[in-house]
Design a protein around this motif. Structure first.
Motif, mmCIF file in Angstrom:
data_model
loop_
_atom_site.group_PDB
_atom_site.id
_atom_site.type_symbol
_atom_site.label_atom_id
_atom_site.label_comp_id
_atom_site.label_asym_id
_atom_site.label_seq_id
_atom_site.Cartn_x
_atom_site.Cartn_y
_atom_site.Cartn_z
ATOM 1 N N LEU A 181 0.636 -1.372 0.148
ATOM 2 C CA LEU A 181 -0.073 0.046 -0.058
ATOM 3 C C LEU A 181 0.771 1.267 0.072
ATOM 4 O O LEU A 181 0.429 2.336 -0.196
ATOM 5 N N LYS A 182 1.928 1.039 0.625
ATOM 6 C CA LYS A 182 3.014 2.258 0.915
ATOM 7 C C LYS A 182 3.753 2.358 -0.703
ATOM 8 O O LYS A 182 4.515 3.278 -0.777
ATOM 9 N N ASN A 183 3.645 1.505 -1.510
ATOM 10 C CA ASN A 183 4.411 1.387 -2.727
ATOM 11 C C ASN A 183 6.018 1.484 -2.610
ATOM 12 O O ASN A 183 6.760 2.120 -3.081
ATOM 13 N N TYR A 184 6.095 0.743 -1.318
ATOM 14 C CA TYR A 184 7.920 0.563 -0.964
ATOM 15 C C TYR A 184 8.478 -0.251 -2.080
ATOM 16 O O TYR A 184 7.968 -1.475 -2.554
ATOM 17 N N ASN A 185 9.736 0.202 -2.035
ATOM 18 C CA ASN A 185 10.605 -0.821 -3.020
ATOM 19 C C ASN A 185 10.996 -1.933 -2.371
ATOM 20 O O ASN A 185 11.747 -1.774 -1.359
ATOM 21 N N ILE A 186 10.454 -3.213 -2.943
ATOM 22 C CA ILE A 186 10.751 -4.296 -2.393
ATOM 23 C C ILE A 186 11.185 -5.287 -3.319
ATOM 24 O O ILE A 186 10.995 -5.214 -4.476
ATOM 25 N N LEU A 187 12.558 -5.910 -3.091
ATOM 26 C CA LEU A 187 13.227 -6.721 -3.968
ATOM 27 C C LEU A 187 13.119 -8.085 -3.566
ATOM 28 O O LEU A 187 13.393 -8.528 -2.401
ATOM 29 N N GLU A 188 12.915 -8.991 -4.468
ATOM 30 C CA GLU A 188 13.002 -10.515 -3.882
ATOM 31 C C GLU A 188 14.216 -11.042 -4.281
ATOM 32 O O GLU A 188 15.018 -10.955 -5.260
ATOM 33 N N ILE A 189 14.486 -11.952 -3.388
ATOM 34 C CA ILE A 189 15.915 -12.755 -3.680
ATOM 35 C C ILE A 189 15.645 -14.330 -3.307
ATOM 36 O O ILE A 189 14.890 -14.402 -2.449
ATOM 37 N N LEU A 190 16.083 -15.136 -4.418
ATOM 38 C CA LEU A 190 15.966 -16.375 -4.389
ATOM 39 C C LEU A 190 16.445 -17.077 -3.175
ATOM 40 O O LEU A 190 17.812 -16.881 -3.075
ATOM 41 N N VAL A 191 15.841 -17.857 -2.480
ATOM 42 C CA VAL A 191 16.654 -18.487 -1.148
ATOM 43 C C VAL A 191 16.396 -20.228 -1.545
ATOM 44 O O VAL A 191 15.479 -20.606 -2.009
ATOM 45 N N ASP A 192 17.418 -20.910 -0.879
ATOM 46 C CA ASP A 192 17.282 -22.358 -1.028
ATOM 47 C C ASP A 192 16.212 -22.801 0.133
ATOM 48 O O ASP A 192 16.599 -22.379 1.194
ATOM 49 N N TYR A 193 15.277 -23.719 -0.005
ATOM 50 C CA TYR A 193 13.940 -23.822 0.567
ATOM 51 C C TYR A 193 13.869 -25.545 0.833
ATOM 52 O O TYR A 193 13.901 -26.112 -0.076
ATOM 53 N N LYS A 194 13.961 -25.821 2.126
ATOM 54 C CA LYS A 194 13.845 -27.243 2.238
ATOM 55 C C LYS A 194 12.725 -27.533 3.364
ATOM 56 O O LYS A 194 12.661 -27.461 4.454
ATOM 57 N N ILE A 219 -6.753 -5.566 5.051
ATOM 58 C CA ILE A 219 -5.542 -4.404 5.154
ATOM 59 C C ILE A 219 -6.067 -3.578 3.629
ATOM 60 O O ILE A 219 -5.749 -2.409 3.678
ATOM 61 N N LYS A 220 -6.090 -4.264 2.538
ATOM 62 C CA LYS A 220 -6.453 -3.539 1.576
ATOM 63 C C LYS A 220 -7.806 -2.438 1.509
ATOM 64 O O LYS A 220 -7.621 -1.560 0.915
ATOM 65 N N PHE A 221 -8.864 -2.987 2.134
ATOM 66 C CA PHE A 221 -10.055 -2.253 2.284
ATOM 67 C C PHE A 221 -10.031 -1.468 3.536
ATOM 68 O O PHE A 221 -11.345 -0.951 3.513
ATOM 69 N N SER A 222 -9.369 -1.557 4.380
ATOM 70 C CA SER A 222 -9.225 -1.018 5.696
ATOM 71 C C SER A 222 -9.390 0.575 5.425
ATOM 72 O O SER A 222 -8.764 1.103 4.776
#
Length: 224
Positions: A181-194, A219-222
Motif C-alpha cells: 500500500l505504501k508502494n515501497y521498493n521491495i526486492l525479492e531474492i531467491l533462497v534455498d528452501y527445504k 488491509i486492502k479495504f481498511s
C-alpha cells in the motif's frame, strides 16, 4: 550497517543446536534475538546454555506475530532481519540477503522460495501458497513470486511505522500488504528452501491460509 536478527521459535528442541551453530557463523556484530514462544519441550532449558544472544521467553504460546513484535521491541540496531527458526532456509541465504540489501538503497528485501524458473514441489501446502500469492498480486497489482517467505530485511523504524498487529501466522500477510500500500521498493531474492512436514515440526497448517487471505483483504479495504 547494523542489524538485529529476530528469530521466533516454538518447540524446537530437536533442531535448536543446528540453528545455533548456523547463527554462530554470522558476523558477531549482528544482534541476535531469539523469542521462545512458550515452548513446552526442552527449548527453554537448551537456550539457557547460550549467553551471546538476547533471549525472550513468552510464558505461553502467543503466536509468530506476537513473537516478532516482542523481538522488534528489544531490537537496538537500525535494521531488522526476520527469519523463522525451523531450518527450512539456511543461514547462508541470510548473508546473501544482507549483501543485496546493502547494495540497494531504500528497499526492503524479501526471500522467495521459488520463481518462474524454480518451481516448488507440488503439495496441498504449496498449492495454497501459490493461491494466496495469486490473490495478493491480483488485489495489490504486484508481481511477487512468494509473499509468505519468512526472510525479510528492512529498517527497524519502517517496521514500527507499519504498526503491525497480527499475533499469528498472518503477520506475513499484514506486513506485505502494508508495504504494498505504501508502494515501497521491495526486492525479492531467491533462497534455498527445504520444506519440513508436520511430523518434523511444521507449525503452519492449511487452515491457517484462510486467516492469511482475510488479512490480505482486510488491509486492502481498511479505512485506516
Amino acid at each position: 550497517m547494523s542489524y538485529s536478527l529476530i528469530i521466533p521459535i516454538f518447540n524446537e528442541e530437536k533442531t535448536l543446536a543446528t540453528l545455533i551453530s548456523q547463527i554462530e557463523t554470522l558476523n558477531d556484530k549482528i544482534e541476535v534475538i531469539i523469542i521462545n514462544d512458550g515452548s513446552d519441550d526442552k527449548t527453554k532449558e537448551i537456550l539457557k546454555n547460550y549467553h551471546n544472544f538476547k533471549i525472550i521467553n513468552h510464558s505461553k504460546n502467543l503466536g509468530k506475530g506476537s513473537s516478532i513484535i516482542s523481538g522488534v521491541q528489544q531490537a537496538t540496531k537500525n535494521n531488522i532481519i526476520l527469519m523463522d527458526g525451523d531450518l527450512e532456509i539456511h543461514m547462508d541465504d541470510v548473508i546473501k540477503a544482507i549483501e543485496k540489501y546493502e547494495a540497494t538503497s531504500n528497499c526492503v528485501i524479501i526471500g522467495s522460495r521459488w520463481n518462474s524458473s524454480k518451481k516448488a514441489e507440488l503439495s496441498i501446502i504449496t498449492i495454497g501458497n501459490y493461491f494466496i500469492n495469486y490473490i495478493f498480486n491480483t488485489i495489490y497489482k504486484t508481481d511477487f513470486n512468494d509473499v509468505l517467505c519468512c526472510i525479510k530485511i528492512m529498517e527497524t523504524k519502517l517496521f514500527k511505522e507499519l504498526k503491525i498487529k497480527s499475533q499469528r501466522f498472518n503477520i506475513e500477510a499484514e506486513l506485505m500488504s502494508k508495504l504494498a500500500l505504501k508502494n515501497y521498493n521491495i526486492l525479492e531474492i531467491l533462497v534455498d528452501y527445504k520444506r519440513r512436514d508436520n511430523r518434523n515440526g511444521k507449525k503452519l497448517k492449511f487452515s491457517d491460509g484462510w486467516g492469511i487471505i482475510l488479512e490480505i483483504i482486510k488491509i486492502k479495504f481498511s479505512k485506516n
